[in-house]
Design a protein around this motif. Structure first.
Motif, PDB file in Angstrom:
ATOM      1  N   ASN A 144     -12.945 -84.703  47.194  1.00 36.15           N
ATOM      2  CA  ASN A 144     -12.905 -84.665  45.738  1.00 36.15           C
ATOM      3  C   ASN A 144     -11.568 -85.238  45.270  1.00 36.15           C
ATOM      4  OD1 ASN A 144     -15.421 -82.938  44.968  1.00 36.15           O
ATOM      5  ND2 ASN A 144     -14.444 -81.806  46.636  1.00 36.15           N
ATOM      6  N   GLY A 145     -11.645 -86.145  44.309  1.00 41.02           N
ATOM      7  CA  GLY A 145     -10.426 -86.787  43.830  1.00 41.02           C
ATOM      8  C   GLY A 145     -10.734 -88.180  43.326  1.00 41.02           C
ATOM      9  N   TYR A 146      -9.820 -89.118  43.582  1.00 36.78           N
ATOM     10  CA  TYR A 146      -9.978 -90.474  43.075  1.00 36.78           C
ATOM     11  C   TYR A 146      -9.513 -91.490  44.112  1.00 36.78           C
ATOM     12  CZ  TYR A 146     -10.659 -88.264  38.544  1.00 36.78           C
ATOM     13  OH  TYR A 146     -11.141 -87.485  37.513  1.00 36.78           O
ATOM     14  N   ALA A 147      -9.980 -92.709  43.965  1.00 34.31           N
ATOM     15  CA  ALA A 147      -9.524 -93.816  44.796  1.00 34.31           C
ATOM     16  C   ALA A 147      -9.487 -95.082  43.960  1.00 34.31           C
ATOM     17  CB  ALA A 147     -10.438 -94.000  46.010  1.00 34.31           C
ATOM     18  N   VAL A 148      -8.502 -95.913  44.237  1.00 41.40           N
ATOM     19  CA  VAL A 148      -8.335 -97.191  43.542  1.00 41.40           C
ATOM     20  C   VAL A 148      -8.617 -98.304  44.546  1.00 41.40           C
ATOM     21  CG1 VAL A 148      -6.665 -98.722  42.440  1.00 41.40           C
ATOM     22  CG2 VAL A 148      -6.672 -96.270  41.887  1.00 41.40           C
ATOM     23  N   CYS A 149      -9.591 -99.151  44.234  1.00 43.55           N
ATOM     24  CA  CYS A 149      -9.990-100.248  45.107  1.00 43.55           C
ATOM     25  C   CYS A 149      -9.730-101.592  44.420  1.00 43.55           C
ATOM     26  CB  CYS A 149     -11.479-100.150  45.453  1.00 43.55           C
ATOM     27  SG  CYS A 149     -12.031 -98.532  46.020  1.00 43.55           S
ATOM     28  N   SER A 150      -9.862-102.670  45.194  1.00 40.98           N
ATOM     29  CA  SER A 150      -9.773-104.033  44.636  1.00 40.98           C
ATOM     30  C   SER A 150      -8.504-104.233  43.806  1.00 40.98           C
ATOM     31  CB  SER A 150     -11.025-104.349  43.794  1.00 40.98           C
ATOM     32  OG  SER A 150     -12.190-104.228  44.579  1.00 40.98           O
ATOM     33  N   ASN A 151      -7.387-103.691  44.323  1.00 41.60           N
ATOM     34  CA  ASN A 151      -6.090-103.843  43.650  1.00 41.60           C
ATOM     35  C   ASN A 151      -6.096-103.354  42.212  1.00 41.60           C
ATOM     36  OD1 ASN A 151      -4.435-104.948  45.727  1.00 41.60           O
ATOM     37  ND2 ASN A 151      -5.524-106.884  45.516  1.00 41.60           N
ATOM     38  N   GLY A 152      -6.832-102.279  41.953  1.00 40.31           N
ATOM     39  CA  GLY A 152      -6.883-101.703  40.608  1.00 40.31           C
ATOM     40  C   GLY A 152      -8.109-102.104  39.831  1.00 40.31           C
ATOM     41  N   GLY A 153      -8.916-103.010  40.378  1.00 37.87           N
ATOM     42  CA  GLY A 153     -10.096-103.478  39.658  1.00 37.87           C
ATOM     43  C   GLY A 153     -11.224-102.469  39.591  1.00 37.87           C
ATOM     44  N   VAL A 154     -11.270-101.553  40.551  1.00 39.94           N
ATOM     45  CA  VAL A 154     -12.330-100.539  40.603  1.00 39.94           C
ATOM     46  C   VAL A 154     -11.695 -99.181  40.876  1.00 39.94           C
ATOM     47  CG1 VAL A 154     -14.404 -99.746  41.815  1.00 39.94           C
ATOM     48  CG2 VAL A 154     -14.057-102.193  41.438  1.00 39.94           C
ATOM     49  N   THR A 155     -12.063 -98.181  40.090  1.00 47.33           N
ATOM     50  CA  THR A 155     -11.602 -96.816  40.306  1.00 47.33           C
ATOM     51  C   THR A 155     -12.803 -95.917  40.579  1.00 47.33           C
ATOM     52  OG1 THR A 155      -9.688 -97.112  38.853  1.00 47.33           O
ATOM     53  CG2 THR A 155     -10.350 -94.847  39.337  1.00 47.33           C
ATOM     54  N   LEU A 156     -12.704 -95.122  41.647  1.00 47.20           N
ATOM     55  CA  LEU A 156     -13.772 -94.204  42.028  1.00 47.20           C
ATOM     56  C   LEU A 156     -13.369 -92.771  41.739  1.00 47.20           C
ATOM     57  CD1 LEU A 156     -14.552 -95.482  45.658  1.00 47.20           C
ATOM     58  CD2 LEU A 156     -15.513 -96.322  43.503  1.00 47.20           C
ATOM     59  N   ARG A 157     -14.329 -91.973  41.311  1.00 43.64           N
ATOM     60  CA  ARG A 157     -14.152 -90.521  41.294  1.00 43.64           C
ATOM     61  C   ARG A 157     -14.937 -89.980  42.473  1.00 43.64           C
ATOM     62  NH1 ARG A 157     -16.462 -85.654  39.648  1.00 43.64           N
ATOM     63  NH2 ARG A 157     -18.383 -86.678  38.939  1.00 43.64           N
ATOM     64  N   LEU A 158     -14.236 -89.303  43.366  1.00 47.63           N
ATOM     65  CA  LEU A 158     -14.849 -88.757  44.565  1.00 47.63           C
ATOM     66  C   LEU A 158     -15.305 -87.332  44.287  1.00 47.63           C
ATOM     67  CD1 LEU A 158     -12.029 -89.982  46.953  1.00 47.63           C
ATOM     68  CD2 LEU A 158     -14.192 -91.145  46.444  1.00 47.63           C
ATOM     69  N   ASP A 159     -16.563 -87.047  44.611  1.00 50.48           N
ATOM     70  CA  ASP A 159     -17.137 -85.735  44.346  1.00 50.48           C
ATOM     71  C   ASP A 159     -18.205 -85.471  45.406  1.00 50.48           C
ATOM     72  OD1 ASP A 159     -18.530 -83.492  43.440  1.00 50.48           O
ATOM     73  OD2 ASP A 159     -18.408 -84.078  41.334  1.00 50.48           O
ATOM     74  N   SER A 160     -17.958 -84.518  46.267  1.00 49.14           N
ATOM     75  CA  SER A 160     -18.870 -84.240  47.383  1.00 49.14           C
ATOM     76  C   SER A 160     -20.234 -83.764  46.909  1.00 49.14           C
ATOM     77  CB  SER A 160     -18.253 -83.193  48.324  1.00 49.14           C
ATOM     78  OG  SER A 160     -17.936 -82.005  47.604  1.00 49.14           O
ATOM     79  N   SER A 161     -20.358 -83.353  45.642  1.00 51.63           N
ATOM     80  CA  SER A 161     -21.650 -82.890  45.147  1.00 51.63           C
ATOM     81  C   SER A 161     -22.546 -84.045  44.710  1.00 51.63           C
ATOM     82  CB  SER A 161     -21.459 -81.927  43.966  1.00 51.63           C
ATOM     83  OG  SER A 161     -20.979 -82.608  42.823  1.00 51.63           O
ATOM     84  N   LEU A 162     -21.988 -85.246  44.570  1.00 53.10           N
ATOM     85  CA  LEU A 162     -22.779 -86.411  44.182  1.00 53.10           C
ATOM     86  C   LEU A 162     -23.539 -86.962  45.380  1.00 53.10           C
ATOM     87  CD1 LEU A 162     -20.156 -88.265  41.939  1.00 53.10           C
ATOM     88  CD2 LEU A 162     -22.082 -86.846  41.179  1.00 53.10           C
ATOM     89  N   SER A 163     -24.665 -87.593  45.134  1.00 52.74           N
ATOM     90  CA  SER A 163     -25.507 -88.068  46.238  1.00 52.74           C
ATOM     91  C   SER A 163     -24.776 -89.076  47.119  1.00 52.74           C
ATOM     92  CB  SER A 163     -26.798 -88.684  45.684  1.00 52.74           C
ATOM     93  OG  SER A 163     -26.505 -89.751  44.792  1.00 52.74           O
ATOM     94  N   ASP A 164     -23.985 -89.958  46.512  1.00 51.28           N
ATOM     95  CA  ASP A 164     -23.218 -90.933  47.288  1.00 51.28           C
ATOM     96  C   ASP A 164     -21.823 -90.441  47.634  1.00 51.28           C
ATOM     97  OD1 ASP A 164     -25.258 -92.854  47.308  1.00 51.28           O
ATOM     98  OD2 ASP A 164     -24.647 -93.640  45.349  1.00 51.28           O
ATOM     99  N   GLY A 165     -21.440 -89.303  47.063  1.00 47.07           N
ATOM    100  CA  GLY A 165     -20.099 -88.786  47.285  1.00 47.07           C
ATOM    101  C   GLY A 165     -19.060 -89.370  46.357  1.00 47.07           C
ATOM    102  N   TYR A 166     -19.478 -90.274  45.460  1.00 45.28           N
ATOM    103  CA  TYR A 166     -18.546 -90.887  44.522  1.00 45.28           C
ATOM    104  C   TYR A 166     -19.313 -91.501  43.352  1.00 45.28           C
ATOM    105  CZ  TYR A 166     -20.168 -95.426  46.142  1.00 45.28           C
ATOM    106  OH  TYR A 166     -20.957 -96.512  46.439  1.00 45.28           O
ATOM    107  N   GLU A 167     -18.562 -91.823  42.295  1.00 52.04           N
ATOM    108  CA  GLU A 167     -19.083 -92.628  41.199  1.00 52.04           C
ATOM    109  C   GLU A 167     -17.984 -93.561  40.728  1.00 52.04           C
ATOM    110  OE1 GLU A 167     -20.080 -90.426  37.711  1.00 52.04           O
ATOM    111  OE2 GLU A 167     -18.208 -89.277  37.678  1.00 52.04           O
ATOM    112  N   ILE A 168     -18.369 -94.728  40.239  1.00 52.83           N
ATOM    113  CA  ILE A 168     -17.397 -95.673  39.693  1.00 52.83           C
ATOM    114  C   ILE A 168     -17.093 -95.263  38.255  1.00 52.83           C
ATOM    115  CG2 ILE A 168     -16.976 -98.071  39.033  1.00 52.83           C
ATOM    116  CD1 ILE A 168     -18.862 -98.881  41.338  1.00 52.83           C
ATOM    117  N   VAL A 169     -15.831 -95.007  37.963  1.00 57.34           N
ATOM    118  CA  VAL A 169     -15.459 -94.572  36.614  1.00 57.34           C
ATOM    119  C   VAL A 169     -14.773 -95.677  35.819  1.00 57.34           C
ATOM    120  CG1 VAL A 169     -15.323 -92.129  37.210  1.00 57.34           C
ATOM    121  CG2 VAL A 169     -13.286 -93.566  37.468  1.00 57.34           C
TER     122      VAL A 169
END
Length: 293
Positions: free
Chosen positions: A90-115
């Protein structure tokens, strides 16, 4: 990549201790850090290997409740194994040098969503670069997470197999990230090309080799992290960042404690507050352990 996970369930005898811990949660929250970690050259070496000391140190900082945030040039699918490997559920991740931000949530089917996703029109910069670097290979991450490439260009940081297209098709796409690579040019050649062209409307960074990453204007790891810092209500003095590349310079400057890896180029070291050991000597582990003291 093997993932190690640990779990524990509190029994009846542990409830008293848990209640005491819960009472301290408010105080503990005020001491949590936001820890931004680059991947390649920081958590993993240039062969993509994460050492046991680095993995365990990262897992321990996650377990301590700090806001550990991966901040990488890698695209989403190439970032997820790293997130899993160090145990961020659970938390966040920054991908593509800031172009994509994920919210990590173990309760989601994929474990994340793009925010958040920052896109741009790549055509002007692609045309200008191709005139200056005609032998280079070009790849583009589009708004749907696909990679389009010329010259059979493929890289592990894409996270998916690139689709070969002609240059005109690439010009018509909407981009999150553009990558330019040439075995025939040096990083100095790339810098000269960038300055000659006078790139505008994009943010760029030149990698270790003749590798150029391009994002939308104003988009960097630091810009995405600053947005998350506000979202998490973390005070500016409680931010830490560790990285080794030129695309980490803004992030190291953004953090209250910016740490450059020992093998980083001079301009990256100059942007940092301190320097740790190289990736080959588990420099990230030394920094992460210091957060637990």
């Amino acid at each position: 990549m093997t993932t190690l996970t640990e779990s524990s369930v509190a029994g009846n005898d542990d409830r008293r201790e848990n209640n005491r811990n819960n009472q301290n949660n408010g105080t503990a929250a005020a001491h949590k850090l936001m820890v931004a970690l680059d991947v390649d050259g920081t958590l993993v070496d240039h062969d993509g290997h994460m050492s046991v000391p680095v993995r365990e140190a990262a897992q321990d900082v996650v377990a301590a409740g700090h806001h550990v945030t991966i901040a990488t040039g890698r695209s989403l699918n190439a970032t997820l194994p790293i997130i899993e490997h160090i145990g961020i559920e659970n938390g966040y991740a920054v991908c593509s040098n800031g172009g994509v931000t994920l919210r990590l949530d173990s309760s989601l089917s994929d474990g994340y969503e793009i925010v958040h996703k920052a896109t741009f029109d790549p055509a002007p910069v692609l045309r200008a670069l191709r005139r200056r670097l005609p032998t280079a290979k070009y790849a583009l991450e589009d708004a749907d997470g696909n990679f389009l490439s010329t010259e059979r260009f493929q890289d592990a940081s894409f996270g998916v197999e690139a689709i070969g297209v002609d240059f005109q098709t690439m010009l018509e796409a909407t981009a999150v990230r553009v990558v330019v690579f040439s075995a025939e040019n040096t990083p100095e050649d790339f810098n000269a090309a960038i300055h000659h062209i006078g790139l505008s409307g994009v943010t760029y960074s030149v990698g270790w080799t003749a590798w150029l990453d391009i994002a939308a204007e104003g988009v960097t790891k630091a810009s995405a992290l600053e947005h998350l810092r506000g979202r998490l209500s973390i005070e500016t003095h409680r931010t830490v960042a560790v990285g080794d590349g030129r695309n980490d310079i803004e992030m190291l400057t953004w953090a209250a404690r910016g740490v450059a890896m020992g093998q980083a180029p001079e301009e990256v070291i100059a942007a940092a507050d301190e320097v740790t050991h190289s990736v080959f000597d588990d420099g990230a582990a030394h920094v992460l352990r210091s957060l637990l003291l």
